[in-house]
Design a protein around this motif. Structure first.
Motif, PDB file in Angstrom:
ATOM      1  N   GLU A 273     120.940 -43.152  49.385  1.00 40.62           N
ATOM      2  CA  GLU A 273     119.492 -43.008  49.498  1.00 40.62           C
ATOM      3  C   GLU A 273     119.148 -41.547  49.763  1.00 40.62           C
ATOM      4  OE1 GLU A 273     115.722 -44.584  49.296  1.00 40.62           O
ATOM      5  OE2 GLU A 273     117.530 -45.821  49.274  1.00 40.62           O
ATOM      6  N   VAL A 274     118.280 -40.976  48.942  1.00 41.00           N
ATOM      7  CA  VAL A 274     117.849 -39.590  49.140  1.00 41.00           C
ATOM      8  C   VAL A 274     116.815 -39.541  50.263  1.00 41.00           C
ATOM      9  CG1 VAL A 274     116.672 -37.613  48.096  1.00 41.00           C
ATOM     10  CG2 VAL A 274     118.323 -38.936  46.753  1.00 41.00           C
ATOM     11  N   VAL A 275     117.022 -38.605  51.201  1.00 34.88           N
ATOM     12  CA  VAL A 275     116.103 -38.480  52.326  1.00 34.88           C
ATOM     13  C   VAL A 275     115.355 -37.148  52.336  1.00 34.88           C
ATOM     14  CG1 VAL A 275     117.407 -40.089  53.772  1.00 34.88           C
ATOM     15  CG2 VAL A 275     117.987 -37.663  53.818  1.00 34.88           C
TER      16      VAL A 275
ATOM     17  N   GLY B 183     119.700 -45.425  45.175  1.00 33.80           N
ATOM     18  CA  GLY B 183     119.840 -46.007  46.500  1.00 33.80           C
ATOM     19  C   GLY B 183     119.785 -47.516  46.546  1.00 33.80           C
ATOM     20  N   ASN B 184     119.304 -48.146  45.474  1.00 34.36           N
ATOM     21  CA  ASN B 184     119.182 -49.600  45.471  1.00 34.36           C
ATOM     22  C   ASN B 184     119.982 -50.212  44.332  1.00 34.36           C
ATOM     23  OD1 ASN B 184     117.269 -49.912  47.719  1.00 34.36           O
ATOM     24  ND2 ASN B 184     115.860 -48.801  46.405  1.00 34.36           N
ATOM     25  N   ALA B 185     119.305 -50.682  43.303  1.00 38.35           N
ATOM     26  CA  ALA B 185     119.991 -51.314  42.175  1.00 38.35           C
ATOM     27  C   ALA B 185     119.721 -50.533  40.900  1.00 38.35           C
ATOM     28  CB  ALA B 185     119.526 -52.761  42.011  1.00 38.35           C
ATOM     29  N   PHE B 186     120.755 -50.283  40.119  1.00 36.89           N
ATOM     30  CA  PHE B 186     120.570 -49.601  38.850  1.00 36.89           C
ATOM     31  C   PHE B 186     119.762 -50.488  37.904  1.00 36.89           C
ATOM     32  CE2 PHE B 186     123.883 -46.899  40.457  1.00 36.89           C
ATOM     33  CZ  PHE B 186     123.589 -45.664  39.886  1.00 36.89           C
ATOM     34  N   GLY B 187     118.834 -49.863  37.217  1.00 32.50           N
ATOM     35  CA  GLY B 187     117.958 -50.583  36.307  1.00 32.50           C
ATOM     36  C   GLY B 187     116.505 -50.507  36.700  1.00 32.50           C
TER      37      GLY B 187
ATOM     38  N   ASN C 125     117.164 -20.931  44.997  1.00 37.15           N
ATOM     39  CA  ASN C 125     117.391 -20.688  43.572  1.00 37.15           C
ATOM     40  C   ASN C 125     118.175 -21.845  42.970  1.00 37.15           C
ATOM     41  OD1 ASN C 125     116.073 -18.182  43.464  1.00 37.15           O
ATOM     42  ND2 ASN C 125     117.861 -17.182  44.399  1.00 37.15           N
ATOM     43  N   LYS C 126     118.378 -22.860  43.796  1.00 37.24           N
ATOM     44  CA  LYS C 126     119.084 -24.071  43.390  1.00 37.24           C
ATOM     45  C   LYS C 126     118.434 -25.248  44.100  1.00 37.24           C
ATOM     46  CE  LYS C 126     122.637 -23.833  47.022  1.00 37.24           C
ATOM     47  NZ  LYS C 126     122.014 -22.733  47.781  1.00 37.24           N
ATOM     48  N   VAL C 127     118.937 -26.417  43.820  1.00 34.36           N
ATOM     49  CA  VAL C 127     118.436 -27.645  44.455  1.00 34.36           C
ATOM     50  C   VAL C 127     119.492 -28.186  45.407  1.00 34.36           C
ATOM     51  CG1 VAL C 127     117.686 -30.009  44.066  1.00 34.36           C
ATOM     52  CG2 VAL C 127     117.024 -28.232  42.449  1.00 34.36           C
ATOM     53  N   THR C 128     119.087 -28.525  46.613  1.00 37.58           N
ATOM     54  CA  THR C 128     119.980 -29.184  47.567  1.00 37.58           C
ATOM     55  C   THR C 128     119.401 -30.546  47.894  1.00 37.58           C
ATOM     56  OG1 THR C 128     120.614 -27.053  48.533  1.00 37.58           O
ATOM     57  CG2 THR C 128     121.130 -29.031  49.798  1.00 37.58           C
ATOM     58  N   VAL C 129     120.144 -31.594  47.563  1.00 32.33           N
ATOM     59  CA  VAL C 129     119.695 -32.966  47.775  1.00 32.33           C
ATOM     60  C   VAL C 129     120.476 -33.569  48.938  1.00 32.33           C
ATOM     61  CG1 VAL C 129     119.461 -35.256  46.762  1.00 32.33           C
ATOM     62  CG2 VAL C 129     119.121 -33.226  45.333  1.00 32.33           C
ATOM     63  N   HIS C 130     119.742 -33.982  49.956  1.00 36.54           N
ATOM     64  CA  HIS C 130     120.345 -34.613  51.130  1.00 36.54           C
ATOM     65  C   HIS C 130     120.164 -36.123  51.016  1.00 36.54           C
ATOM     66  CE1 HIS C 130     120.388 -30.614  53.125  1.00 36.54           C
ATOM     67  NE2 HIS C 130     119.211 -30.463  52.549  1.00 36.54           N
ATOM     68  N   THR C 131     121.255 -36.864  51.093  1.00 36.88           N
ATOM     69  CA  THR C 131     121.192 -38.321  51.091  1.00 36.88           C
ATOM     70  C   THR C 131     121.504 -38.836  52.489  1.00 36.88           C
ATOM     71  OG1 THR C 131     123.520 -38.777  50.581  1.00 36.88           O
ATOM     72  CG2 THR C 131     122.054 -38.252  48.719  1.00 36.88           C
ATOM     73  N   ASP C 132     121.570 -40.143  52.628  1.00 40.71           N
ATOM     74  CA  ASP C 132     121.874 -40.724  53.927  1.00 40.71           C
ATOM     75  C   ASP C 132     123.322 -40.528  54.339  1.00 40.71           C
ATOM     76  OD1 ASP C 132     122.897 -42.385  52.001  1.00 40.71           O
ATOM     77  OD2 ASP C 132     121.745 -44.153  52.603  1.00 40.71           O
ATOM     78  N   SER C 133     124.138 -39.975  53.425  1.00 40.82           N
ATOM     79  CA  SER C 133     125.551 -39.779  53.785  1.00 40.82           C
ATOM     80  C   SER C 133     126.183 -38.501  53.232  1.00 40.82           C
ATOM     81  CB  SER C 133     126.387 -40.985  53.312  1.00 40.82           C
ATOM     82  OG  SER C 133     126.178 -41.240  51.944  1.00 40.82           O
ATOM     83  N   ASN C 134     125.501 -37.783  52.335  1.00 41.56           N
ATOM     84  CA  ASN C 134     126.091 -36.583  51.744  1.00 41.56           C
ATOM     85  C   ASN C 134     125.023 -35.565  51.385  1.00 41.56           C
ATOM     86  OD1 ASN C 134     129.114 -37.010  51.318  1.00 41.56           O
ATOM     87  ND2 ASN C 134     128.313 -38.874  50.360  1.00 41.56           N
ATOM     88  N   THR C 135     125.496 -34.367  51.013  1.00 41.31           N
ATOM     89  CA  THR C 135     124.617 -33.312  50.520  1.00 41.31           C
ATOM     90  C   THR C 135     125.171 -32.815  49.194  1.00 41.31           C
ATOM     91  OG1 THR C 135     123.966 -32.607  52.747  1.00 41.31           O
ATOM     92  CG2 THR C 135     123.650 -31.017  50.960  1.00 41.31           C
TER      93      THR C 135
END
Length: 299
Positions: free
Chosen positions: A78-80, A32-36, A86-96
């Motif tokens: 950004e993950v929210v 969500g910010n800077a790689f590294g 049985n799986k993982v669902t990751v919701h971000t500020d713009s996608n799932t």
């Protein structure tokens, strides 16, 4: 659906994506910010095998180039929220996104002092990054709060720009590497105050000074900048109802970076452990990715 979703683009997260991709798994790396991660703010890295001396930003760039040359999908989001079945669902500020496994490499953020008007003065006299803001205080008086390696590195960096650098240590000793402490003590414009705490921040729109409390009483210091290095807070709060965290919010894992959920792993500074260094972050990323691949191959 992805085989491995990796949250966090620091050293551990990028290392995990390298190992996952090289194992032929479909990987998604979310940052969500800077790689590294926080290493990009380090002026000089001298303790990573293979590099006598390299800046943190250059190290991160080289690692990102390595990731980019592999078949890793990257999301600057950004993950929210995270859900599991049985799986993982990751919701971000713009996608799932959905994944079969999840590697948490979310790192930490700077711990705040908890003083009145602190938030308002961040960027107006209070800083958490000497590399970013230090040159702005050329020939001025500043203070550094903290006692560990990051505080020592900050003071050393600032001593090259600032007129005077005072280190405020709550305890009775510095806790960093001895060779760095020895170098610091040789700096003519650096002073160290032990058993000292900040009681009050002065200035409404811009920091003008501080009130410190010592064993001898209170004292006012007129300073232009305050650099805070008092530890980190893990970025794992949205996982508190899903996986086990310790009392301070760090993710509890075993030595193989496994959490209490079989398909969720944690790597780097966000997990509970004794040593948090660049080398251990890379090690965690390696282990977490290998264990995620082992899980996928068995299920």
């Amino acid at each position: 659906m992805y085989d491995i979703v990796i949250i966090g683009g620091g050293t551990s997260g990028m290392t995990a994506s390298i190992y996952g991709a090289r194992a032929g798994k479909r990987c998604l790396l979310i940052e969500g910010n800077a790689f590294g991660g926080q290493i990009i703010y380090s002026n000089s890295v001298e303790n990573f095998p293979g590099f006598t001396k390299i800046s943190g930003a250059e190290f991160a760039d080289k690692l990102f180039d390595q990731v980019s040359n592999l078949n890793v999908e990257i999301a600057y989001e950004e993950v929210v929220k995270v859900d599991i079945d049985n799986k993982v669902t990751v919701h971000t500020d713009s996608n799932t996104y959905e994944g079969k496994t999840l590697i948490l490499a979310t790192g930490t953020t700077h711990r705040k002092m908890g003083l009145e008007n602190e938030e308002a003065l961040v960027g107006n006299g209070i800083s958490y990054c000497a590399l970013c803001d230090g040159p702005l205080y050329k020939d001025k008086d500043v203070c550094v709060v903290g006692s560990g390696n990051s505080a020592i590195a900050t003071a050393l960096f600032l001593s090259e720009y600032c007129h005077k650098v005072d280190i405020l240590v709550r305890g009775n000793k510095l806790k960093g590497e001895q060779n760095q402490i020895d170098i610091l003590k040789q700096k003519p414009n650096v002073s160290i105050y032990f058993e000292t705490a900040i009681k009050e921040l002065l200035g409404k729109d811009e920091l003008t000074g501080i009130i410190i409390k010592t064993k001898d009483g209170e004292e006012k210091k007129d300073i232009s900048g305050l650099f805070v290095n008092i530890g980190q807070v893990p970025n794992a709060s949205y996982m508190k109802d899903i996986i086990d965290l310790d009392e301070t919010g760090y993710i509890i894992t075993d030595e193989d970076c496994k959490t209490n959920i079989p398909f969720i792993f944690a790597a780097g500074d966000c997990r509970k452990k004794q040593v948090r260094q660049l080398t251990t972050a890379a090690s965690d990323g390696t282990i977490a990715a290998i264990e995620a691949c082992n899980y996928l191959d068995k299920n």
